[in-house]
Design an enzyme around this catalytic site. Structure first.
Site, PDB file in Angstrom:
ATOM      1  N   ASP A 107      20.780  83.880  42.957  1.00  0.00           N
ATOM      2  CA  ASP A 107      21.549  82.643  43.074  1.00  0.00           C
ATOM      3  C   ASP A 107      21.612  81.982  41.706  1.00  0.00           C
ATOM      4  O   ASP A 107      20.588  81.784  41.055  1.00  0.00           O
ATOM      5  CB  ASP A 107      20.881  81.657  44.058  1.00  0.00           C
TER       6      ASP A 107
ATOM      7  N   ASP B 193      15.056  86.423  46.991  1.00  0.00           N
ATOM      8  CA  ASP B 193      16.088  86.415  45.958  1.00  0.00           C
ATOM      9  C   ASP B 193      15.490  85.818  44.693  1.00  0.00           C
ATOM     10  O   ASP B 193      14.294  85.492  44.650  1.00  0.00           O
ATOM     11  CB  ASP B 193      17.313  85.591  46.420  1.00  0.00           C
TER      12      ASP B 193
ATOM     13  N   ASP C 275      16.376  82.669  41.983  1.00  0.00           N
ATOM     14  CA  ASP C 275      17.227  81.486  41.824  1.00  0.00           C
ATOM     15  C   ASP C 275      17.156  80.959  40.395  1.00  0.00           C
ATOM     16  O   ASP C 275      16.065  80.811  39.840  1.00  0.00           O
ATOM     17  CB  ASP C 275      16.750  80.370  42.771  1.00  0.00           C
TER      18      ASP C 275
HETATM   19  P1  TTP Z   1      15.935  79.996  48.797  1.00  0.00           P
HETATM   20  O1  TTP Z   1      16.208  80.913  47.672  1.00  0.00           O
HETATM   21  O2  TTP Z   1      16.660  80.265  50.066  1.00  0.00           O
HETATM   22  O3  TTP Z   1      14.395  79.943  49.188  1.00  0.00           O
HETATM   23  P2  TTP Z   1      13.091  80.092  48.318  1.00  0.00           P
HETATM   24  O4  TTP Z   1      13.409  80.435  46.907  1.00  0.00           O
HETATM   25  O5  TTP Z   1      12.284  78.875  48.555  1.00  0.00           O
HETATM   26  O6  TTP Z   1      12.335  81.287  49.015  1.00  0.00           O
HETATM   27  P3  TTP Z   1      12.689  82.851  48.931  1.00  0.00           P
HETATM   28  O7  TTP Z   1      11.525  83.488  48.272  1.00  0.00           O
HETATM   29  O8  TTP Z   1      12.849  83.283  50.344  1.00  0.00           O
HETATM   30  O9  TTP Z   1      13.934  83.003  48.146  1.00  0.00           O
HETATM   31  O10 TTP Z   1      16.267  78.509  48.363  1.00  0.00           O
HETATM   32  C1  TTP Z   1      15.806  77.984  47.131  1.00  0.00           C
HETATM   33  C2  TTP Z   1      16.008  76.513  47.122  1.00  0.00           C
HETATM   34  O11 TTP Z   1      17.355  76.191  46.945  1.00  0.00           O
HETATM   35  C3  TTP Z   1      15.578  75.881  48.428  1.00  0.00           C
HETATM   36  O12 TTP Z   1      14.648  74.886  48.154  1.00  0.00           O
HETATM   37  C4  TTP Z   1      16.772  75.218  48.962  1.00  0.00           C
HETATM   38  C5  TTP Z   1      17.613  75.065  47.734  1.00  0.00           C
HETATM   39  N1  TTP Z   1      19.037  74.885  47.937  1.00  0.00           N
HETATM   40  C6  TTP Z   1      19.835  75.641  48.753  1.00  0.00           C
HETATM   41  O13 TTP Z   1      19.376  76.607  49.368  1.00  0.00           O
HETATM   42  N2  TTP Z   1      21.150  75.324  48.875  1.00  0.00           N
HETATM   43  C7  TTP Z   1      21.691  74.318  48.199  1.00  0.00           C
HETATM   44  O14 TTP Z   1      22.884  74.086  48.302  1.00  0.00           O
HETATM   45  C8  TTP Z   1      20.829  73.554  47.322  1.00  0.00           C
HETATM   46  C9  TTP Z   1      21.332  72.429  46.529  1.00  0.00           C
HETATM   47  C10 TTP Z   1      19.542  73.865  47.230  1.00  0.00           C
HETATM   48 MN    MN Z   2      14.783  81.959  46.461  1.00  0.00          MN
HETATM   49 MN    MN Z   3      18.272  81.291  46.909  1.00  0.00          MN
END
Ligand code: TTP
Ligand code: MN
Ligand code: MN
Ligand code: MN
Length: 385
Positions: free
Chosen positions: A310, A204, A206
């Protein structure tokens, strides 16, 4: 050079937040195996076991060399008996029978496929598995009742399981910037998660959004979402309170924060061939705007793809904590909180840090948070624990 006759005094610290973990490391052949077992433990809702395997894998990621024999494991922290057994088997036989049988197992494969649907967690996947379902399409064939997230997950299954490239992440950044700037000037938008840690692909994209003027960010999320919706760029969205706020062991915090820290899980419609052009906005869509996922039967075709995005909005006073909390990796975050609690008697979240006397510790940068915690600063590219 003699390999391990004189083992180098590689001291590996025991918490992942005390170590540098690069994205590319030397022991993928071992860490992939351990992470299969970690994932399988998650599918069985055995969190302790899962974390133990993830910690073992993470230690190996931090090593500056390939593990060639059991001697190389001397003095390493976090390696439990089970992990050591698996590593030994791989070093001796090339594979681990437990890992291979897990990989082949019907349960692992079905859980992997079902939890691979956006909106489907371990609990639902496990229930469906026990009812005999195996593949995402079985959810449709057997007429399962799906919530909106899961409906979107099934509808965009292929796209959402295709890695998002850095190029696509940049294109999405431009859209988010345009959306935010359209409703509030002077907001700061930062790419978080895996891309901030230097990953070339992600599952995704973020973003963390804030504004220098405290309070100016209030009410921003719905406005941004409206704008995106009007442009036909949103395929799905759900706004929730930050999940850390739900946790019972979170820090005490002023109640007004509860409503001010919003998170949105969304699916964007990204036009293809527009990446990197600076604008992915184009109103010549094949169909009109969509509301949630209702009223649309359109499928990703040659002209666009679905991308998970996100969005998080943070007041500026919490920006450093939010930045640290949303950069990851998940294990790195978990270890930071464990370090804070177990070693310092402190309480860390993506909103705040409280010391052992429940006093709030102010921070304007990630560096300051590491300093409060008595940790050496680890840059994002070395947080790939
Ligand atoms: P992800 O997007 O799930 O993971 P990622 O970006 O490390 O890897 P990917 O390439 O698979 O997307 O999560 C991003 C960060 O957000 C991770 O460090 C955890 C953090 N996070 C949450 O997932 N939920 C929350 O509520 C908070 C505050 C942080
Ligand atoms: Mn991510
Ligand atoms: Mn994410
Ligand atoms: Mn992920």
């Amino acid at each position: 050079p003699k390999p391990s006759a004189d083992p180098p005094a590689t001291t590996v610290k025991s918490y992942a937040c005390q170590r540098r973990t690069p994205l590319k490391h030397h022991n993928t052949f071992l860490t992939d195996a351990l992470e299969i077992l970690a994932e399988n433990a998650e599918f069985n809702e055995n969190e302790g076991r899962s974390v133990a395997f993830r910690r073992s894998a993470s230690v190996l990621k931090a090593l500056p060399h390939v593990v060639r024999g059991m001697d190389d494991l001397k003095n390493l922290p976090c390696l439990g008996e089970h992990s050591v057994r698996v590593i030994k088997e791989i070093l001796e036989d090339g594979t681990s029978s437990e890992v291979e049988s897990t990989r082949q197992s019907e349960q692992y494969q079905a859980m992997k496929a079902l939890t691979g649907v956006f909106g489907v967690g371990v609990k639902s996947a496990d229930r469906w598995f026990r009812e005999g379902l195996r593949r995402p399409l079985d959810l449709i064939h057997t007429g399962q009742k799906l919530n909106l997230a899961q409906q979107a997950g099934v509808q965009y299954y292929n796209d959402l399981n295709r890695p998002v490239t850095k190029r696509e992440a940049v294109a999405i950044s431009h859209i988010v910037e345009k959306a935010v700037n359209a409703v509030l000037s002077g907001a700061i938008i930062t790419l978080m998660g895996g891309f901030r840690r230097g990953k070339e692909v992600g599952h995704d994209v973020d973003f963390l959004i804030t504004h220098l003027e405290e309070g100016a960010e209030e009410g921003l999320m719905p406005k941004v979402l409206n704008w995106l919706e009007e442009q036909g760029l949103l395929l799905y969205q759900k706004t929730t309170r930050n999940s850390y706020l739900e946790s019972k062991d979170g820090p005490a915090r002023p109640p007004h924060n509860l409503d001010r820290f919003e998170r949105c899980f969304s699916i964007f419609k990204l036009e293809k061939g527009k990446e990197g052009s600076g604008t992915s906005l184009n109103t010549s869509y094949d169909s009109g705007t969509t509301e949630g996922i209702t009223g649309t039967t359109e499928q990703p075709g040659p002209s666009w793809r679905a991308v998970r995005v996100d969005l998080v909005v943070s007041p500026f006073s919490q920006f450093a904590f939010a930045t640290l909390g949303w950069t990851g990796s998940k294990l790195f975050e978990r270890e930071l909180r464990r370090w804070a609690g177990q070693e310092k008697g402190m309480s860390l979240s993506s909103h705040a840090l409280y010391d052992s006397k429940q006093r709030y510790l102010r921070a304007n940068s990630e560096e300051e948070i590491f300093a409060h915690l008595g940790l050496e600063y680890i840059p994002p590219s070395e947080r790939n624990a």
